[in-house]
Design an enzyme around this catalytic site. Structure first.
Site, short mmCIF file in Angstrom:
data_model
loop_
_atom_site.label_atom_id
_atom_site.label_comp_id
_atom_site.label_asym_id
_atom_site.label_seq_id
_atom_site.Cartn_x
_atom_site.Cartn_y
_atom_site.Cartn_z
N GLN A 89 0.80 -1.22 -0.03
CA GLN A 89 -0.07 0.10 0.30
C GLN A 89 0.84 1.17 0.15
O GLN A 89 2.10 1.01 0.39
CB GLN A 89 -1.00 0.10 1.18
CG GLN A 89 -0.21 -0.21 2.47
CD GLN A 89 -0.84 -0.91 3.54
OE1 GLN A 89 -2.20 -1.07 3.51
NE2 GLN A 89 -0.19 -1.68 4.53
N ASP B 166 -0.32 0.26 13.79
CA ASP B 166 0.04 1.40 14.26
C ASP B 166 0.40 1.35 15.91
O ASP B 166 1.16 2.11 16.33
CB ASP B 166 -0.98 2.57 14.08
CG ASP B 166 -2.21 1.99 14.48
OD1 ASP B 166 -3.11 1.99 13.57
OD2 ASP B 166 -2.49 1.52 15.44
N ASP C 20 -8.18 -5.22 13.54
CA ASP C 20 -8.03 -4.12 13.37
C ASP C 20 -7.56 -3.45 11.91
O ASP C 20 -6.14 -3.23 11.60
CB ASP C 20 -6.95 -3.22 14.45
CG ASP C 20 -6.75 -1.62 14.34
OD1 ASP C 20 -5.77 -1.39 14.84
OD2 ASP C 20 -7.47 -1.04 13.48
#
Ligand code: SAM
Length: 280
Positions: A31, A86, A154
């Site tokens: 990505q 993250d 997530d």
């Protein structure tokens, strides 16, 4: 120098951040990864042009994807995070008496960028209870011999690498590797923007679990209204805790939170009509 970031959700609907400073940009094998300093939302990470997390409002999402499940379960020792590179979920999970957290994150670059630019989220990576497995979460749940009390998905949205994490096969494997009383919580988008996606998630989760619903929370930079989090378990009793039982667990763990409260825990499952009608 970049001064504007536009999250172009659609041709006719987008959100723009003016006065931003690009801190980092790279194209990973999975990505496009960008990190910005923004005037209003602190440091922001975007993947493929979609806002993933900002230091100003990430507490809402990370508290609500973690604490309702961990408090309702009450004794979770082993947790799997799929995605979550993250580190925000990790930070919230470590507020509970867990023994082991595995993170199956497909893109090491997200972890590295978070360690460099998002220290308020990524400090948790150093905790000895944390194991980071870089790889596709779909393969991880298919192949692991481990069992988990809670699974938190997530992920990005169901485009690109995240698409695999919204499938019946993925949910069936999640159900198989859950311990009794286990629960899965999933990032399920913004129903006002992605109604079809919520219905599909509901149906696919229901193919593997007997108790499926959603909770909602309001994350300012996830534009379009309430954000939905999928809840899937084969033990409906997890959702029958009363507010005082929840408060007892919260207080016993000294949970420090800015969005999640015992009252919000219960209220988050009170779905507005326009979301309820998508659960078919
Ligand atoms: N809070 C954000 C949201 O609601 O969209 C998600 C944040 S987190 C950065 C999303 C993570 O999912 C990314 O680090 C991405 O690399 C990871 N991811 C996407 N597809 C994946 C897959 N198939 N397996 C494991 N991780 C994946």
């Amino acid at each position: 120098m970049v001064t504007r970031f536009v999250e172009a959700l659609y041709d006719d609907w987008m959100q723009a951040f003016e006065g931003v400073r690009l801190l980092h940009a790279e194209t990973t094998p999975f990505q496009k990864l960008e990190v910005f300093e923004t005037a209003r939302f602190g440091t922001m990470m975007a993947l493929d042009g979609v806002v993933q997390t900002t230091t100003a409002d990430e507490f809402v999402y990370h508290e609500m994807i973690v604490h309702p499940a961990m408090v309702a379960h009450g004794a979770a020792k082993s947790v799997l995070i799929v995605g979550g590179g993250d580190g925000g979920c990790l930070r919230e999970l470590l507020k509970h008496p867990v023994e082991r957290i595995v993170m199956a994150e497909i893109d090491a670059a997200v972890v590295e960028a978070s360690k460099r630019f998002l220290p308020s989220l990524s400090a948790a990576f150093d905790d000895p209870r944390v194991a980071v497995e870089i790889g596709d979460g779909l393969a991880y749940v298919r192949d692991t011999a481990e069992r988990f009390d809670v699974i938190i998905v997530d992920s990005t949205d169901p485009e690109g690498p995240g698409e695999a994490l919204f499938t019946e096969a993925f949910y069936a494997d999640c159900a198989r590797i859950l311990n009794p009383r286990g629960v899965v919580v999933t990032q399920s988008g913004v129903p006002f923007r992605q109604p079809r996606g919520l219905t599909l998630s509901y149906r696919r989760l229901a193919s593997a679990f007997s108790d499926v619903t959603f909770s909602v929370c309001a994350v300012p930079t996830y534009v379009g209204g309430l954000m939905a989090l999928g809840w899937a378990s084969n033990d409906a009793s997890l959702r029958r805790l009363g507010v005082e039982s929840i408060r007892t667990i919260v207080q016993s763990r000294g949970l420090a939170t800015r969005y999640y409260t015992p009252e919000v825990h219960l209220a988050a499952f009170a779905l507005p009509g326009y979301i309820q009608e998508l659960l078919v």
